[in-house]
Motif scaffolding. Structure first.
Motif, short mmCIF file in Angstrom:
data_model
loop_
_atom_site.label_atom_id
_atom_site.label_comp_id
_atom_site.label_asym_id
_atom_site.label_seq_id
_atom_site.Cartn_x
_atom_site.Cartn_y
_atom_site.Cartn_z
N VAL A 29 1.06 -1.22 0.04
CA VAL A 29 0.07 -0.06 0.06
C VAL A 29 0.86 1.25 0.01
N GLY A 30 0.32 2.11 -0.68
CA GLY A 30 1.29 3.53 -0.87
C GLY A 30 0.62 4.63 -1.44
N ASP A 31 1.22 5.87 -1.76
CA ASP A 31 0.52 6.93 -2.15
C ASP A 31 0.24 6.59 -3.58
N PHE A 32 0.70 5.55 -4.29
CA PHE A 32 0.33 5.23 -5.61
C PHE A 32 -1.02 4.47 -5.76
N ASN A 33 -1.57 3.91 -4.48
CA ASN A 33 -2.82 3.47 -4.61
C ASN A 33 -4.02 3.95 -3.45
N ASP A 34 -3.25 5.23 -3.05
CA ASP A 34 -4.11 5.96 -2.09
C ASP A 34 -4.29 5.18 -0.69
N TRP A 35 -3.19 4.38 -0.59
CA TRP A 35 -3.16 3.84 0.92
C TRP A 35 -4.36 2.76 0.96
N GLN A 36 -4.60 2.12 -0.03
CA GLN A 36 -5.73 1.34 0.11
C GLN A 36 -5.42 -0.14 -0.01
N ASN A 59 10.90 8.96 -13.27
CA ASN A 59 11.62 10.35 -12.31
C ASN A 59 10.38 10.69 -11.28
N SER A 60 9.93 9.70 -10.44
CA SER A 60 9.16 10.26 -9.35
C SER A 60 9.67 9.26 -8.02
N VAL A 61 9.24 9.78 -6.98
CA VAL A 61 9.52 9.14 -5.59
C VAL A 61 8.05 8.74 -4.97
N HIS A 62 7.84 7.48 -4.59
CA HIS A 62 6.72 6.97 -3.92
C HIS A 62 7.01 6.41 -2.53
N SER A 63 6.12 6.78 -1.40
CA SER A 63 6.05 6.07 -0.19
C SER A 63 5.11 5.00 -0.20
N PHE A 64 5.62 3.83 0.46
CA PHE A 64 4.80 2.62 0.59
C PHE A 64 5.23 1.83 1.88
N ARG A 65 4.23 0.78 2.12
CA ARG A 65 4.58 -0.21 3.26
C ARG A 65 3.82 -1.41 2.67
N TYR A 66 4.29 -2.64 3.34
CA TYR A 66 3.44 -3.74 3.18
C TYR A 66 2.56 -4.08 4.24
N LEU A 67 1.64 -4.57 4.08
CA LEU A 67 0.34 -4.98 5.17
C LEU A 67 0.04 -6.57 4.89
N ALA A 68 0.50 -7.33 6.05
CA ALA A 68 0.12 -8.61 6.17
C ALA A 68 -1.00 -8.93 6.90
N SER A 69 -1.55 -9.94 6.64
CA SER A 69 -2.87 -10.56 7.50
C SER A 69 -2.57 -10.35 9.03
N GLY A 70 -3.60 -9.98 9.62
CA GLY A 70 -3.61 -9.63 11.04
C GLY A 70 -3.23 -8.24 11.34
N ASP A 71 -3.41 -7.48 10.45
CA ASP A 71 -2.99 -5.88 10.36
C ASP A 71 -1.65 -5.86 10.96
N HIS A 72 -0.71 -6.68 10.32
CA HIS A 72 0.90 -6.55 10.41
C HIS A 72 1.41 -5.39 9.25
N TRP A 73 1.97 -4.32 9.71
CA TRP A 73 2.48 -3.53 8.79
C TRP A 73 3.95 -3.63 9.03
N PHE A 74 4.78 -3.84 7.82
CA PHE A 74 6.29 -4.03 8.01
C PHE A 74 6.89 -3.22 6.69
N ASP A 75 8.16 -3.48 6.78
CA ASP A 75 9.15 -2.28 5.89
C ASP A 75 9.56 -3.41 4.78
N GLU A 76 10.19 -2.62 3.90
CA GLU A 76 11.07 -3.33 2.88
C GLU A 76 12.64 -2.92 3.17
N ASP A 77 13.37 -4.01 3.30
CA ASP A 77 14.62 -3.87 3.82
C ASP A 77 15.52 -3.14 2.78
N HIS A 78 15.15 -3.27 1.50
CA HIS A 78 15.86 -3.02 0.16
C HIS A 78 15.22 -1.63 -0.29
#
Length: 91
Positions: A29-36, A59-78
């Protein structure tokens, strides 16, 4: 892991995770899908990973995160960098 492919009119960014870590459904989820949640769900690949591709403007920059089952948000190491709470990807 992030995979990138520059196409004629945009960049294709593929978000890739192991098939079982974390277990259950994962979406990006990220700004490219309105955090949906649920719009970009990672699907199994033949190489034992799971992934989803997103077309983003060049040539753009986008914010995002992963969302797993159980409302578990986590980051991308890379991720290219972070803006505090979120990962960032540069195209």
């Amino acid at each position: 892991m992030l995979e990138r492919k520059r196409l004629k009119e945009h960049s294709q960014v593929t978000f890739v995770l192991p098939a079982d870590a974390p277990p259950g459904s994962v979406c990006v989820v990220g700004d490219f899908n309105d955090w949906q949640p649920g719009i970009h769900t990672l699907e199994p690949r033949a190489d034992g990973m799971r992934a989803v591709s997103v077309a983003l403007p060049d040539n753009s920059v986008h914010s995002f995160r992963y969302l797993a089952s159980g409302d578990h948000w986590f980051d991308e190491d890379h991720a290219d960098d972070h803006d505090g709470t979120n990962n960032r990807v540069h195209t």
